[in-house]
Design a protein around this motif. Sequence first.
Motif, PDB file in Angstrom:
ATOM      1  N   GLU A 193       6.105  -1.377  -4.193  1.00 56.89           N
ATOM      2  CA  GLU A 193       4.974  -0.858  -4.515  1.00 56.89           C
ATOM      3  C   GLU A 193       3.474  -1.360  -4.496  1.00 56.89           C
ATOM      4  OE1 GLU A 193       3.225   1.917  -8.601  1.00 56.89           O
ATOM      5  OE2 GLU A 193       5.392   1.259  -8.495  1.00 56.89           O
ATOM      6  N   ALA A 194       3.746  -2.571  -4.840  1.00 55.56           N
ATOM      7  CA  ALA A 194       2.509  -3.328  -4.712  1.00 55.56           C
ATOM      8  C   ALA A 194       2.006  -3.910  -3.451  1.00 55.56           C
ATOM      9  CB  ALA A 194       2.583  -4.800  -5.528  1.00 55.56           C
ATOM     10  N   CYS A 195       2.899  -3.784  -2.435  1.00 59.50           N
ATOM     11  CA  CYS A 195       3.039  -4.101  -0.858  1.00 59.50           C
ATOM     12  C   CYS A 195       2.711  -2.813   0.012  1.00 59.50           C
ATOM     13  CB  CYS A 195       4.060  -4.953  -0.234  1.00 59.50           C
ATOM     14  SG  CYS A 195       4.101  -6.641  -1.203  1.00 59.50           S
ATOM     15  N   GLY A 196       2.763  -1.416  -0.618  1.00 55.47           N
ATOM     16  CA  GLY A 196       2.544  -0.525   0.067  1.00 55.47           C
ATOM     17  C   GLY A 196       1.390  -0.176   0.261  1.00 55.47           C
ATOM     18  N   PHE A 197       0.955   0.710   1.381  1.00 60.71           N
ATOM     19  CA  PHE A 197      -0.393   0.664   1.831  1.00 60.71           C
ATOM     20  C   PHE A 197      -1.241   1.323   1.080  1.00 60.71           C
ATOM     21  CE2 PHE A 197      -3.543   3.273   4.372  1.00 60.71           C
ATOM     22  CZ  PHE A 197      -3.851   2.184   5.397  1.00 60.71           C
ATOM     23  N   SER A 198      -0.775   2.272   0.177  1.00 63.57           N
ATOM     24  CA  SER A 198      -1.703   2.850  -0.791  1.00 63.57           C
ATOM     25  C   SER A 198      -2.110   1.909  -1.798  1.00 63.57           C
ATOM     26  CB  SER A 198      -0.911   4.224  -1.500  1.00 63.57           C
ATOM     27  OG  SER A 198      -0.777   5.031  -0.548  1.00 63.57           O
ATOM     28  N   ALA A 199      -1.374   1.100  -2.250  1.00 59.04           N
ATOM     29  CA  ALA A 199      -1.795  -0.048  -3.262  1.00 59.04           C
ATOM     30  C   ALA A 199      -2.637  -1.249  -2.625  1.00 59.04           C
ATOM     31  CB  ALA A 199      -0.261  -0.675  -3.634  1.00 59.04           C
ATOM     32  N   MET A 200      -2.542  -1.410  -1.459  1.00 60.96           N
ATOM     33  CA  MET A 200      -3.077  -2.579  -0.658  1.00 60.96           C
ATOM     34  C   MET A 200      -4.421  -2.068  -0.444  1.00 60.96           C
ATOM     35  SD  MET A 200      -0.620  -4.009   1.842  1.00 60.96           S
ATOM     36  CE  MET A 200      -1.559  -5.148   2.781  1.00 60.96           C
ATOM     37  N   ALA A 203      -6.824  -1.777  -3.444  1.00 68.33           N
ATOM     38  CA  ALA A 203      -7.198  -2.982  -3.908  1.00 68.33           C
ATOM     39  C   ALA A 203      -8.189  -3.579  -3.174  1.00 68.33           C
ATOM     40  CB  ALA A 203      -5.810  -4.021  -3.911  1.00 68.33           C
ATOM     41  N   ARG A 204      -8.601  -3.032  -1.952  1.00 72.77           N
ATOM     42  CA  ARG A 204      -9.447  -3.617  -1.055  1.00 72.77           C
ATOM     43  C   ARG A 204     -10.862  -3.190  -1.568  1.00 72.77           C
ATOM     44  NH1 ARG A 204      -8.700  -7.419   2.830  1.00 72.77           N
ATOM     45  NH2 ARG A 204      -6.387  -7.233   3.846  1.00 72.77           N
ATOM     46  N   ARG A 205     -12.020  -4.040  -1.578  1.00 75.97           N
ATOM     47  CA  ARG A 205     -13.299  -3.449  -1.641  1.00 75.97           C
ATOM     48  C   ARG A 205     -13.908  -2.721  -0.735  1.00 75.97           C
ATOM     49  NH1 ARG A 205     -15.568  -9.179  -3.633  1.00 75.97           N
ATOM     50  NH2 ARG A 205     -14.122  -9.991  -1.945  1.00 75.97           N
ATOM     51  N   SER A 206     -13.342  -2.936   0.421  1.00 74.26           N
ATOM     52  CA  SER A 206     -13.911  -2.116   1.581  1.00 74.26           C
ATOM     53  C   SER A 206     -12.569  -1.811   2.331  1.00 74.26           C
ATOM     54  CB  SER A 206     -14.617  -3.078   2.443  1.00 74.26           C
ATOM     55  OG  SER A 206     -14.881  -2.420   3.852  1.00 74.26           O
ATOM     56  N   SER A 207     -12.638  -0.334   2.808  1.00 69.41           N
ATOM     57  CA  SER A 207     -11.582   0.050   3.485  1.00 69.41           C
ATOM     58  C   SER A 207     -11.713  -0.194   5.226  1.00 69.41           C
ATOM     59  CB  SER A 207     -11.390   1.622   3.471  1.00 69.41           C
ATOM     60  OG  SER A 207     -12.679   2.387   3.938  1.00 69.41           O
ATOM     61  N   ILE A 208     -12.586  -1.065   5.645  1.00 64.66           N
ATOM     62  CA  ILE A 208     -12.765  -1.313   6.760  1.00 64.66           C
ATOM     63  C   ILE A 208     -11.527  -1.898   7.507  1.00 64.66           C
ATOM     64  CG2 ILE A 208     -13.419  -3.837   6.547  1.00 64.66           C
ATOM     65  CD1 ILE A 208     -15.572  -3.280   8.591  1.00 64.66           C
ATOM     66  N   THR A 209     -10.699  -2.503   6.740  1.00 64.14           N
ATOM     67  CA  THR A 209      -9.473  -3.030   7.514  1.00 64.14           C
ATOM     68  C   THR A 209      -8.143  -2.308   7.101  1.00 64.14           C
ATOM     69  OG1 THR A 209      -9.124  -4.651   5.646  1.00 64.14           O
ATOM     70  CG2 THR A 209     -10.377  -5.496   7.356  1.00 64.14           C
ATOM     71  N   MET A 210      -8.294  -1.074   6.362  1.00 63.32           N
ATOM     72  CA  MET A 210      -7.190  -0.445   6.085  1.00 63.32           C
ATOM     73  C   MET A 210      -7.415   0.853   6.350  1.00 63.32           C
ATOM     74  SD  MET A 210      -5.292  -2.776   4.452  1.00 63.32           S
ATOM     75  CE  MET A 210      -4.112  -1.754   3.279  1.00 63.32           C
ATOM     76  N   ARG A 211      -6.790   1.647   7.464  1.00 64.00           N
ATOM     77  CA  ARG A 211      -7.187   3.034   7.882  1.00 64.00           C
ATOM     78  C   ARG A 211      -6.042   3.743   7.700  1.00 64.00           C
ATOM     79  NH1 ARG A 211      -6.755   5.976  12.771  1.00 64.00           N
ATOM     80  NH2 ARG A 211      -5.316   4.393  13.506  1.00 64.00           N
ATOM     81  N   LYS A 212      -5.032   3.803   8.519  1.00 59.19           N
ATOM     82  CA  LYS A 212      -3.903   4.808   8.025  1.00 59.19           C
ATOM     83  C   LYS A 212      -2.420   4.172   7.560  1.00 59.19           C
ATOM     84  CE  LYS A 212      -5.019   8.904  11.025  1.00 59.19           C
ATOM     85  NZ  LYS A 212      -4.591   9.754  11.994  1.00 59.19           N
ATOM     86  N   GLY A 213      -2.237   2.784   8.461  1.00 61.12           N
ATOM     87  CA  GLY A 213      -0.900   2.290   8.084  1.00 61.12           C
ATOM     88  C   GLY A 213       0.420   3.023   8.709  1.00 61.12           C
TER      89      GLY A 213
END
Length: 252
Positions: A193-200, A203-213
């Motif tokens: 759960e902690a390593c899932g895309f939604s949780a990661m 936790a990011r202050r910016s979504s610049i590096t997290m798009r869809k996964g």
Amino acid sequence: QVYPDALPLNREEAKTRLLEAEDDFQNKFVLEHFGDFTFEELCDDQNTPRLFSTHLFGMDLLPTEILGTEKEEGKGRLIIVLRNLKDVMCSLHLFRGEPKDGWLGNEHGPGTFHRFTAEDCSNAFGSTFDWILEQEKVTHFLQEQTAKFCNKERVLVVYYEAMKADLPAQIDRINAFLGLAPITDAKRMAIAEACGFSAMKAARRSSITMRKGSIGDWKNHLTKELWEEFDDIFDRKLGNSDLARPLRPFQS
């Protein structure tokens, strides 16, 4: 978690980077995602065993202490993470917002497709095709070391698509590779759960590096003809690669 290729080695280098930066974007990016730390400080603050994440690759760039030599075994363990290259290219294309030269190029540059597939790839960490070939050399070298010194396995290849399909199973695989005690069902699910895309992403202050996964987003971009050209390049460059072979089903 330390990215040595992103951080200044020490305070002196941190000052130099700040003075020599052509613009402030890189400094802001590092501060936002990694904090105001140097590599030395983060290493000193970590308990052993320590975790290092890096884009550095191959026999020439990875530390000798990890690789070892033909006469002396290295230290630590290496986990190599791979993802199908079509999704990798799409992720890079949209990583910091769509680039000015688009997919196919214009007056601003060659475009993502041609840049990604070029022999002299100008991306920040070079050609992804070369990355796989160089990591394959590392994998073979460490496997030969294991056989020669009759010691524990020191390299594990993990595929992003396998983690998406069954993350708990891959957690067990990584856990066993690291030589850790078996984990409980509850702990395994908590890690997943902690390593899932939604949780990661949360936790990011910016979504610049997290798009869809997601897997297969490449199908929403470019034309059939361009993807066929990509397949030809993949076959020519990685047709004999053992590391690349499991990627094929996700690129068709």
